[in-house]
Structures are given as C-alpha cells and as structure tokens.
Design a protein around this motif. Sequence first.
Motif, PDB file in Angstrom:
ATOM      1  N   HIS A  52       0.836  -1.191   0.000  1.00 49.03           N
ATOM      2  CA  HIS A  52       0.000   0.000   0.000  1.00 49.03           C
ATOM      3  C   HIS A  52       0.877   1.249   0.000  1.00 49.03           C
ATOM      4  CE1 HIS A  52      -3.165   2.844   0.835  1.00 49.03           C
ATOM      5  NE2 HIS A  52      -2.401   3.339   1.791  1.00 49.03           N
ATOM      6  N   ASP A  54       0.076   5.564  -0.105  1.00 46.18           N
ATOM      7  CA  ASP A  54      -0.812   6.709  -0.302  1.00 46.18           C
ATOM      8  C   ASP A  54      -0.416   7.489  -1.553  1.00 46.18           C
ATOM      9  OD1 ASP A  54      -2.151   6.023   2.023  1.00 46.18           O
ATOM     10  OD2 ASP A  54      -1.065   7.463   3.259  1.00 46.18           O
ATOM     11  N   GLU A  57      -1.656   5.628  -4.639  1.00 41.85           N
ATOM     12  CA  GLU A  57      -3.114   5.770  -4.729  1.00 41.85           C
ATOM     13  C   GLU A  57      -3.480   7.168  -5.234  1.00 41.85           C
ATOM     14  OE1 GLU A  57      -5.292   3.473  -4.574  1.00 41.85           O
ATOM     15  OE2 GLU A  57      -4.634   1.959  -3.149  1.00 41.85           O
ATOM     16  N   GLU A  75     -12.257   6.152  -5.765  1.00 45.02           N
ATOM     17  CA  GLU A  75     -11.811   4.976  -5.006  1.00 45.02           C
ATOM     18  C   GLU A  75     -10.350   5.110  -4.591  1.00 45.02           C
ATOM     19  OE1 GLU A  75     -12.506   1.610  -7.532  1.00 45.02           O
ATOM     20  OE2 GLU A  75     -14.674   1.918  -7.529  1.00 45.02           O
ATOM     21  N   HIS A  76      -9.503   5.537  -5.519  1.00 43.93           N
ATOM     22  CA  HIS A  76      -8.079   5.686  -5.211  1.00 43.93           C
ATOM     23  C   HIS A  76      -7.852   6.799  -4.174  1.00 43.93           C
ATOM     24  CE1 HIS A  76      -6.470   2.725  -7.936  1.00 43.93           C
ATOM     25  NE2 HIS A  76      -7.237   3.208  -8.911  1.00 43.93           N
ATOM     26  N   ARG A  79      -8.838   5.562  -0.711  1.00 40.97           N
ATOM     27  CA  ARG A  79      -7.819   4.691  -0.133  1.00 40.97           C
ATOM     28  C   ARG A  79      -6.601   5.497   0.327  1.00 40.97           C
ATOM     29  NH1 ARG A  79      -9.757   0.718  -3.967  1.00 40.97           N
ATOM     30  NH2 ARG A  79      -8.279   1.402  -5.549  1.00 40.97           N
ATOM     31  N   THR A  84     -11.350   3.991   3.240  1.00 41.79           N
ATOM     32  CA  THR A  84     -11.949   2.688   2.925  1.00 41.79           C
ATOM     33  C   THR A  84     -11.080   1.581   3.465  1.00 41.79           C
ATOM     34  OG1 THR A  84     -10.839   2.645   0.773  1.00 41.79           O
ATOM     35  CG2 THR A  84     -13.115   3.431   0.843  1.00 41.79           C
TER      36      THR A  84
END
Length: 84
Positions: A52, A54, A57, A75-76, A79, A84
């Motif tokens: 993951h 940030d 995203e 959505e990105h 996240r 989410t």
Amino acid sequence: VDVQQRLKTIRGWLVKHPVDPVLLRCAGTLAIAGGDHQEGARYLERSLALAHSDEAEKALGELKAFNGDYTRSTEHFRRALGLT
C-alpha cells in the motif's frame, strides 16, 4: 536529466529489483510525466499490488480523474486518505 532518461535508468534498476514497490511507483510517476499514461498506470498498479502507498493511490486517482474515470478516481483517493 530529462524524464525519459530517468525512466530508462529506473527500468534498468527494475531488472535487478522487479518487485520493489518504490521503484515501480517512481517508474509510474515518471511514465505519466513523460506522457505514457497506460504504462504509468501499470507501474503504479504493480506497486500497489506489492504494498500500500498513499502516494501511488493519489497518483492513480489523479490519472483516473484526468482520463474522466471519476468513479475509480474517487476509489483511489479514498484509499489514499484511509477512508476505505
């Protein structure tokens, strides 16, 4: 050094470190900066599949919004913000 030269250098590093999420994220960002949005998205998605981020995203969110895909963009961004 121009964007294409930087991207070429990172591609060389990726040969030795193909599953490095930071290198993949950098390659994605540079590919997008160089105008290759599809390649940039592929690098960023590979990066996110490994870890993951940030930053990754957010970069994908910006790219999706630029291309008019506001649902995926949201959505990105969600996240990236930890919503989410």
